[in-house]
Every structure is written in C-alpha cells, then in structure tokens.
Write a protein that holds these residues in place. Structure first.
Motif, mmCIF file in Angstrom:
data_model
loop_
_atom_site.group_PDB
_atom_site.id
_atom_site.type_symbol
_atom_site.label_atom_id
_atom_site.label_comp_id
_atom_site.label_asym_id
_atom_site.label_seq_id
_atom_site.Cartn_x
_atom_site.Cartn_y
_atom_site.Cartn_z
ATOM 1 N N THR A 290 0.813 -1.094 -0.050
ATOM 2 C CA THR A 290 0.033 0.094 0.076
ATOM 3 C C THR A 290 0.784 1.368 -0.043
ATOM 4 N N ARG A 294 0.805 4.038 -2.997
ATOM 5 C CA ARG A 294 0.807 5.568 -2.784
ATOM 6 C C ARG A 294 1.740 6.096 -3.413
ATOM 7 N N SER A 298 1.436 9.217 -6.257
ATOM 8 C CA SER A 298 1.750 10.398 -5.990
ATOM 9 C C SER A 298 2.815 10.765 -7.010
#
Length: 305
Positions: A290, A294, A298
């Motif tokens: 996870t 992310r 991003s």
C-alpha cells in the motif's frame, strides 16, 4: 471428431450481455491490478525481497491463467457460436493445467519463504538468496510441463464418437472426459494421481509450514511483532485456501459425480474471481505494498502537474 462446441452460458440467453460486461470488467481488473503489483515490486527499492519476487511471479501467472480462458469466452459471447477445434481445445486444456500446477508450486515456494523468514530469520538472506529464488520459480514453471502435456495427450487420444457439445466455458478435464467413448477409468485415475502430486502434496507442505509459522509467531513476546508477522502471512494463507479449495473439489471428485453447473461455478472461482481478488487481498493486508502504491500514484500525479 475435429471440432467441439463450448456451450458456456448459453442456457441463460437473457443474461448474455450482462455476463459479458461482468467478465470483461473482471478480466480488466485482473490485468490492471496484477500488472500494477508486478510494476511496484520491480521498481520500488523497498520491495526488492524474495517475498515480493515470488509475488510478482505469482501475479504474472494469474494474468496468464485468466488470459487462457477469458478472451475466448468473451469472443463466444459476441459470436454466439462457441466452435473450437480439437487442437485448440487440447492446447487450452494443456495451458490451464500447466498454469494451475505452476500456481500450486509457486504458492508452496511462497509458504517456504515465509517459513524461513519467521522460523530462521538470521539465516534468511543466505537461505533465500536470489539464486535459490530463481531456481524455485524455474522449478515451479518447468516441473508440470511433461506431466500436463502427457495428461492432455492421453485425454485427447480417446475416441470421441458421441456429442461434441462441451457444457463449459473452456476445455476442462471433467466435461471433456464425459464426451469420450469407451472406458475412461485409466484417465480418471491419472487425473487423481496428478491432482494429488500437484494439489494435495503442496497443500500438505503449505499446511505444515504454516503450522510451524503460527506456533513460532505465538511465542513472540511483542504483540506488535506478532501482529506484523500475522499480517504478512495471512494474505498468502487466504489465497491458498481459496485456490486449493476450489481446485481440489474440481479435480479430486469422481467425474461422474460432478454436476455441470457446479463445475462451471467452481471453474469461475479459480480462473476469474480468485485472480481478480488476489491483488486486492495482498494490497489490503500488506502495508509495504500500500505504501509503494501510494508512492507510485503520487509520483504519477506530480508528473501530470
């Protein structure tokens, strides 16, 4: 007989386009989610460990597994024909069996990796070196090739003199054997032997590994350490139960006792639903993935800006 007809889900004509949409969505989910796992495990420096090396290979197998059956099924929904040649049918069956055996052996290798990590952490980098990981993955792919080719050859060497209509959405062993003329006892016994070797034996090894893993985790004094160890292993254990449960019911039951509806439902689980769920299971239960996801999202967002 040079051609079969895959009936698929033609017995529910009103739902054809709804099922087409559902299976197309699931197939795209399998491709996108498993490809994302392969991407982040190959590019993120924090995920350059044996566990994620096995996971990326497992995701690749899942993509191949779904690709062998789903595109053909989607095409049959559109054409409403289902005609498949004898050679195409045997090729599809061979690849399904080969990828299934590869998945079983990879899950066993992943369980062994977790066993070494939890039970012998000090020697983990030495025991699970890159060379050993490569050898385990290569063995998972290669071991089933001669067996599954031989099994497929024996099945399609049988005479097919009756109906050519396969009540399934791909060429699987139970529905094809039902169309064969003559005595199929030897072929059914061969199916059981192969299923024991590639399904039951790996499952027993995984069960023994996780039995020792859980007993060792319970000995940890730190509650945080126990929680981290359980979260790392639980994703793999969920996948093992889902895959082995459906595969063992399909190939370890007598062919004559298998209802066609139940066979199709079980096949949907291990060829489409489980490959679609696996990335979600690993993502939700694994903080490293996870975090890497992310970072990837991003980075893409910043690149667009």
């Amino acid at each position: 007989m040079m051609e079969f007809i895959l009936l698929g889900f033609s017995d529910i004509p009103r739902l054809q386009w709804i099922l087409f949409g559902i299976f197309l969505l699931l197939y795209l989910t399998i491709l996108i989610c498993n490809s994302t796992i392969i991407l982040i495990t190959q590019t993120d420096p924090a995920l350059q460990t044996p566990m994620y090396f096995f996971l990326s290979n497992f995701s690749f197998v899942e993509i191949c597994y779904a690709t062998v059956t789903v595109p053909r099924m989607l095409m049959d929904f559109c054409t409403k024909k289902g005609n498949i040649s004898l050679y195409a049918c045997s090729t599809q069956m061979c690849f399904v069996l080969l990828l299934g055996s590869t998945e079983c052996l990879l899950l066993t290798a992943m369980a062994y990796d977790r066993y070494v990590a939890v039970y012998n952490p000090l020697h983990y980098p030495v025991v699970m070196s890159h060379k050993v990981c490569m050898q385990l993955v290569a063995a998972s792919w290669v071991s089933g090739i001669p067996v599954e080719i031989g099994q497929t050859y024996e099945i399609f060497s049988l005479p097919f003199c009756g109906s050519n209509r396969i009540n399934h959405f791909f060429c699987d062993i139970p529905p094809v054997l039902k169309l064969a003329c003559g005595d199929t006892f030897v072929n059914e016994m061969a199916v059981y032997v192969v299923a024991v070797v590639f399904v039951m034996v790996p499952f027993i090894l995984i069960s023994v590994s996780y039995g020792k893993i859980i007993s060792n985790i319970l000995k940890l004094s730190s509650a945080r350490g126990r929680a981290k160890a359980f979260s790392t292993c639980s994703s793999h254990l969920i996948v093992v139960v889902l895959f082995y449960g459906t595969a063992s019911i399909t190939y370890l039951r007598p062919t004559s006792n298998q209802s066609e509806g139940t066979g199709k439902l079980l096949s949907l689980f291990y060829t489409i639903l489980i490959p679609a769920l696996n990335p979600i299971i690993y993502t939700l239960r694994n903080k490293d993935i996870t975090t890497a996801l992310r970072k990837l999202l991003s980075y893409e967002h910043k690149a667009k800006i």
